[in-house]
Design a protein around this motif. Structure first.
Motif, PDB file in Angstrom:
ATOM      1  N   GLU A 218       0.830  -1.214   0.000  1.00  0.00           N
ATOM      2  CA  GLU A 218       0.000   0.000   0.000  1.00  0.00           C
ATOM      3  C   GLU A 218       0.864   1.264   0.000  1.00  0.00           C
ATOM      4  O   GLU A 218       0.632   2.192  -0.757  1.00  0.00           O
ATOM      5  CB  GLU A 218      -0.914   0.008   1.235  1.00  0.00           C
ATOM      6  N   ALA A 219       1.883   1.286   0.880  1.00  0.00           N
ATOM      7  CA  ALA A 219       2.733   2.473   0.981  1.00  0.00           C
ATOM      8  C   ALA A 219       3.949   2.376   0.053  1.00  0.00           C
ATOM      9  O   ALA A 219       4.636   3.368  -0.174  1.00  0.00           O
ATOM     10  CB  ALA A 219       3.195   2.646   2.419  1.00  0.00           C
ATOM     11  N   GLY A 220       4.228   1.203  -0.446  1.00  0.00           N
ATOM     12  CA  GLY A 220       5.387   1.008  -1.330  1.00  0.00           C
ATOM     13  C   GLY A 220       6.608   0.470  -0.600  1.00  0.00           C
ATOM     14  O   GLY A 220       7.522  -0.065  -1.232  1.00  0.00           O
ATOM     15  N   THR A 221       6.625   0.624   0.744  1.00  0.00           N
ATOM     16  CA  THR A 221       7.830   0.212   1.491  1.00  0.00           C
ATOM     17  C   THR A 221       7.653  -1.117   2.240  1.00  0.00           C
ATOM     18  O   THR A 221       8.559  -1.553   2.949  1.00  0.00           O
ATOM     19  CB  THR A 221       8.218   1.296   2.529  1.00  0.00           C
ATOM     20  N   GLU A 222       6.484  -1.753   2.095  1.00  0.00           N
ATOM     21  CA  GLU A 222       6.213  -2.955   2.887  1.00  0.00           C
ATOM     22  C   GLU A 222       7.210  -4.083   2.602  1.00  0.00           C
ATOM     23  O   GLU A 222       7.735  -4.714   3.522  1.00  0.00           O
ATOM     24  CB  GLU A 222       4.786  -3.470   2.659  1.00  0.00           C
ATOM     25  N   ILE A 223       7.463  -4.351   1.333  1.00  0.00           N
ATOM     26  CA  ILE A 223       8.380  -5.457   1.010  1.00  0.00           C
ATOM     27  C   ILE A 223       9.797  -5.098   1.446  1.00  0.00           C
ATOM     28  O   ILE A 223      10.527  -5.923   2.009  1.00  0.00           O
ATOM     29  CB  ILE A 223       8.297  -5.835  -0.487  1.00  0.00           C
ATOM     30  N   PHE A 224      10.158  -3.829   1.227  1.00  0.00           N
ATOM     31  CA  PHE A 224      11.485  -3.367   1.658  1.00  0.00           C
ATOM     32  C   PHE A 224      11.652  -3.570   3.171  1.00  0.00           C
ATOM     33  O   PHE A 224      12.693  -4.053   3.642  1.00  0.00           O
ATOM     34  CB  PHE A 224      11.665  -1.889   1.297  1.00  0.00           C
ATOM     35  N   ASN A 225      10.624  -3.219   3.923  1.00  0.00           N
ATOM     36  CA  ASN A 225      10.655  -3.358   5.374  1.00  0.00           C
ATOM     37  C   ASN A 225      10.867  -4.821   5.788  1.00  0.00           C
ATOM     38  O   ASN A 225      11.746  -5.148   6.583  1.00  0.00           O
ATOM     39  CB  ASN A 225       9.308  -2.846   5.930  1.00  0.00           C
ATOM     40  N   HIS A 226      10.068  -5.675   5.177  1.00  0.00           N
ATOM     41  CA  HIS A 226      10.144  -7.103   5.450  1.00  0.00           C
ATOM     42  C   HIS A 226      11.542  -7.628   5.089  1.00  0.00           C
ATOM     43  O   HIS A 226      12.135  -8.439   5.799  1.00  0.00           O
ATOM     44  CB  HIS A 226       9.067  -7.777   4.571  1.00  0.00           C
ATOM     45  N   LEU A 227      12.062  -7.130   3.979  1.00  0.00           N
ATOM     46  CA  LEU A 227      13.382  -7.561   3.502  1.00  0.00           C
ATOM     47  C   LEU A 227      14.472  -7.133   4.481  1.00  0.00           C
ATOM     48  O   LEU A 227      15.371  -7.909   4.809  1.00  0.00           O
ATOM     49  CB  LEU A 227      13.654  -6.950   2.121  1.00  0.00           C
ATOM     50  N   VAL A 229      14.249  -6.468   7.721  1.00  0.00           N
ATOM     51  CA  VAL A 229      14.161  -7.223   8.979  1.00  0.00           C
ATOM     52  C   VAL A 229      14.727  -8.634   8.776  1.00  0.00           C
ATOM     53  O   VAL A 229      15.545  -9.121   9.560  1.00  0.00           O
ATOM     54  CB  VAL A 229      12.689  -7.281   9.468  1.00  0.00           C
ATOM     55  N   ASN A 230      14.323  -9.276   7.695  1.00  0.00           N
ATOM     56  CA  ASN A 230      14.785 -10.639   7.427  1.00  0.00           C
ATOM     57  C   ASN A 230      16.279 -10.696   7.137  1.00  0.00           C
ATOM     58  O   ASN A 230      16.965 -11.631   7.541  1.00  0.00           O
ATOM     59  CB  ASN A 230      14.036 -11.220   6.224  1.00  0.00           C
ATOM     60  N   SER A 231      16.767  -9.697   6.400  1.00  0.00           N
ATOM     61  CA  SER A 231      18.176  -9.728   5.987  1.00  0.00           C
ATOM     62  C   SER A 231      19.099  -9.663   7.197  1.00  0.00           C
ATOM     63  O   SER A 231      20.178 -10.250   7.191  1.00  0.00           O
ATOM     64  CB  SER A 231      18.488  -8.567   5.043  1.00  0.00           C
ATOM     65  N   PHE A 232      18.655  -8.941   8.215  1.00  0.00           N
ATOM     66  CA  PHE A 232      19.486  -8.844   9.414  1.00  0.00           C
ATOM     67  C   PHE A 232      19.738 -10.243   9.993  1.00  0.00           C
ATOM     68  O   PHE A 232      20.820 -10.540  10.470  1.00  0.00           O
ATOM     69  CB  PHE A 232      18.849  -7.913  10.451  1.00  0.00           C
ATOM     70  N   GLN A 233      18.723 -11.099   9.904  1.00  0.00           N
ATOM     71  CA  GLN A 233      18.876 -12.476  10.390  1.00  0.00           C
ATOM     72  C   GLN A 233      19.726 -13.307   9.432  1.00  0.00           C
ATOM     73  O   GLN A 233      20.443 -14.218   9.843  1.00  0.00           O
ATOM     74  CB  GLN A 233      17.501 -13.181  10.504  1.00  0.00           C
ATOM     75  N   LEU A 234      19.614 -13.015   8.149  1.00  0.00           N
ATOM     76  CA  LEU A 234      20.250 -13.870   7.133  1.00  0.00           C
ATOM     77  C   LEU A 234      21.737 -13.570   6.930  1.00  0.00           C
ATOM     78  O   LEU A 234      22.466 -14.394   6.390  1.00  0.00           O
ATOM     79  CB  LEU A 234      19.546 -13.690   5.779  1.00  0.00           C
ATOM     80  N   LEU A 235      22.165 -12.354   7.340  1.00  0.00           N
ATOM     81  CA  LEU A 235      23.553 -11.938   7.075  1.00  0.00           C
ATOM     82  C   LEU A 235      24.512 -12.407   8.161  1.00  0.00           C
ATOM     83  O   LEU A 235      24.132 -12.560   9.327  1.00  0.00           O
ATOM     84  CB  LEU A 235      23.622 -10.408   6.989  1.00  0.00           C
ATOM     85  N   ARG A 236      25.782 -12.576   7.764  1.00  0.00           N
ATOM     86  CA  ARG A 236      26.856 -12.786   8.742  1.00  0.00           C
ATOM     87  C   ARG A 236      27.129 -11.445   9.435  1.00  0.00           C
ATOM     88  O   ARG A 236      26.857 -10.403   8.835  1.00  0.00           O
ATOM     89  CB  ARG A 236      28.169 -13.090   8.016  1.00  0.00           C
TER      90      ARG A 236
END
Ligand code: GLN
Length: 282
Positions: A218-227, A229-236
Motif C-alpha cells: 500500500e505504501a510502497g515500502t512494505e516489502i522493503f521493510n520485510h526484507l 528485517v529478514n536480511s538482518f537475520q540472514l547476514l553474517r
C-alpha cells in the motif's frame, strides 16, 4: 508499400496514439529494423524499395503491439544492462539504467574470499549475472517468486555465464527459502517499491510489466521493510545489505534499516542526483 512510406505512416500513428516517445521517426525506424532484422546499411539501401508481404506483416504486428503501449524492449526481446544483453519479454521486469548502481557498489567489494550473495527478485538475472561475470568466484542465490520470469532468468544465466558459474536459481518466496543457504555476506535487491495507488499514474509501458516486480504494498515500502528485517537475520556479522529504493523513500528507508539493527546506514544518489540506493552493515 516502401520502407519509407511504412516509416512515415507509422510515425504519424505513433504521434496520434499518445504513447510517450521523444522521436517518433527514429522509433519507427527502430521498430521496422528490429522486426525484419535489417542492419542500418541494408535499411537505407532499401529505403525506397517495397517491403515483401511477409516483412510487412512482421513489421505491422510489432507496430500494433507498440501502439497498444507495450514496451519496445518486449517487442525486440532484449535490453542492455551493464555490459550484457538480457533476454526480456512479457512477464519479466525490464532492467533499468539506475539499477546499474547496485552492480557498481557490489564490484567495489574486492574481498578475496568467496562471497555468498542472496538476491530478492532476480527478474531477468541482470544484477547477479553482471556481477558474476566480473567476480567469477562469488556464489549467487537468485530468488524469484514470479513463475513467468523464471524462463528468462534461466535463459540469461545459461547464455551469458560460463558453465561453472555459481548462480543458483530459486523459484519461490525469498522469505521462506533464503534461510536454507544462510548466512550470506551480502543481501541485495531491487525490490518492488511502488505504492499500489501510484501504479495507475505510471506510463502504459510500465503497466505492461509484472505487478509482482513493481508493487511494494500500500505504501510502497512494505516489502522493503520485510526484507530489511529478514536480511538482518540472514547476514553474517559485518554483512552488507544493499537495496534500490524509490527516490521519495530516502527517510523511510534509512529509518527502517536503523530500526532493523543495521549500522553505517547510507543513501547513495543516482546520476540524476536522486536518492537511489540504501546500504547498511550488520
Ligand atoms: N533484479 C531485477 C531487476 O533489477 C528484477 C527486480 C524486481 O523484480 N523487482 O531488474
Amino acid at each position: 508499400m516502401t520502407l519509407e512510406s511504412f516509416v512515415n505512416l507509422g510515425k504519424k500513428r505513433i504521434e496520434e496514439s499518445g504513447i510517450q516517445c521523444a522521436d517518433p521517426m527514429l522509433h519507427m525506424k527502430q521498430i521496422l529494423g528490429a522486426s525484419i532484422s535489417l542492419d542500418s546499411i541494408q535499411f537505407y539501401s532499401r529505403w525506397q524499395e517495397p517491403l515483401t508481404e511477409n516483412e510487412f506483416q512482421l513489421a505491422n504486428k510489432l507496430l500494433e503491439r507498440r501502439l497498444k503501449g507495450e514496451p519496445f524492449q518486449y517487442l525486440v526481446g532484449y535490453e542492455w544492462f551493464w555490459h550484457s544483453q538480457f533476454e526480456v519479454g512479457p512477464g519479466v521486469l525490464i532492467p533499468r539504467k539506475e539499477t546499474e548502481h547496485l552492480v557498481e557498489e557490489l564490484l567495489k567489494c574486492r574481498d578475496l574470499r568467496t562471497i555468498q550473495v542472496a538476491e530478492l527478485g532476480a527478474g531477468s538475472g541482470n544484477i547477479g549475472i553482471s556481477v558474476l561475470l566480473e567476480r567469477p568466484d562469488w556464489q549467487w542465490h537468485g530468488f524469484e517468486i514470479n513463475p513467468e520470469s523464471i524462463p528468462y532468468l534461466g535463459k540469461n544465466v545459461g547464455q551469458l555465464l560460463p558453465l561453472d558459474a555459481k548462480y543458483f536459481i530459486h523459484e519461490g518466496n525469498f522469505f521462506e527459502l533464503a534461510k536454507d543457504w544462510a548466512p550470506y555476506d551480502v543481501v541485495v535487491s531491487n525490490p518492488p517499491y511502488i505504492a499500489a495507488s501510484e501504479l495507475k499514474k505510471l506510463s502504459q509501458e510500465v503497466q505492461c510489466e509484472p505487478k509482482l516486480a513493481l508493487i511494494g504494498g500500500e505504501a510502497g515500502t512494505e516489502i522493503f521493510n520485510h526484507l530489511a528485517v529478514n536480511s538482518f537475520q540472514l547476514l553474517r556479522p559485518q554483512g552488507l545489505f544493499l537495496s534500490e529504493i524509490g527516490s521519495d523513500q530516502e527517510i523511510a528507508a534509512k529509518e527502517i534499516l536503523m530500526k532493523s539493527g543495521f549500522q553505517s546506514v547510507e543513501v547513495l544518489r543516482d546520476y540524476a542526483g536522486l536518492p537511489r540506493i540504501v546500504k547498511g552493515i550488520k
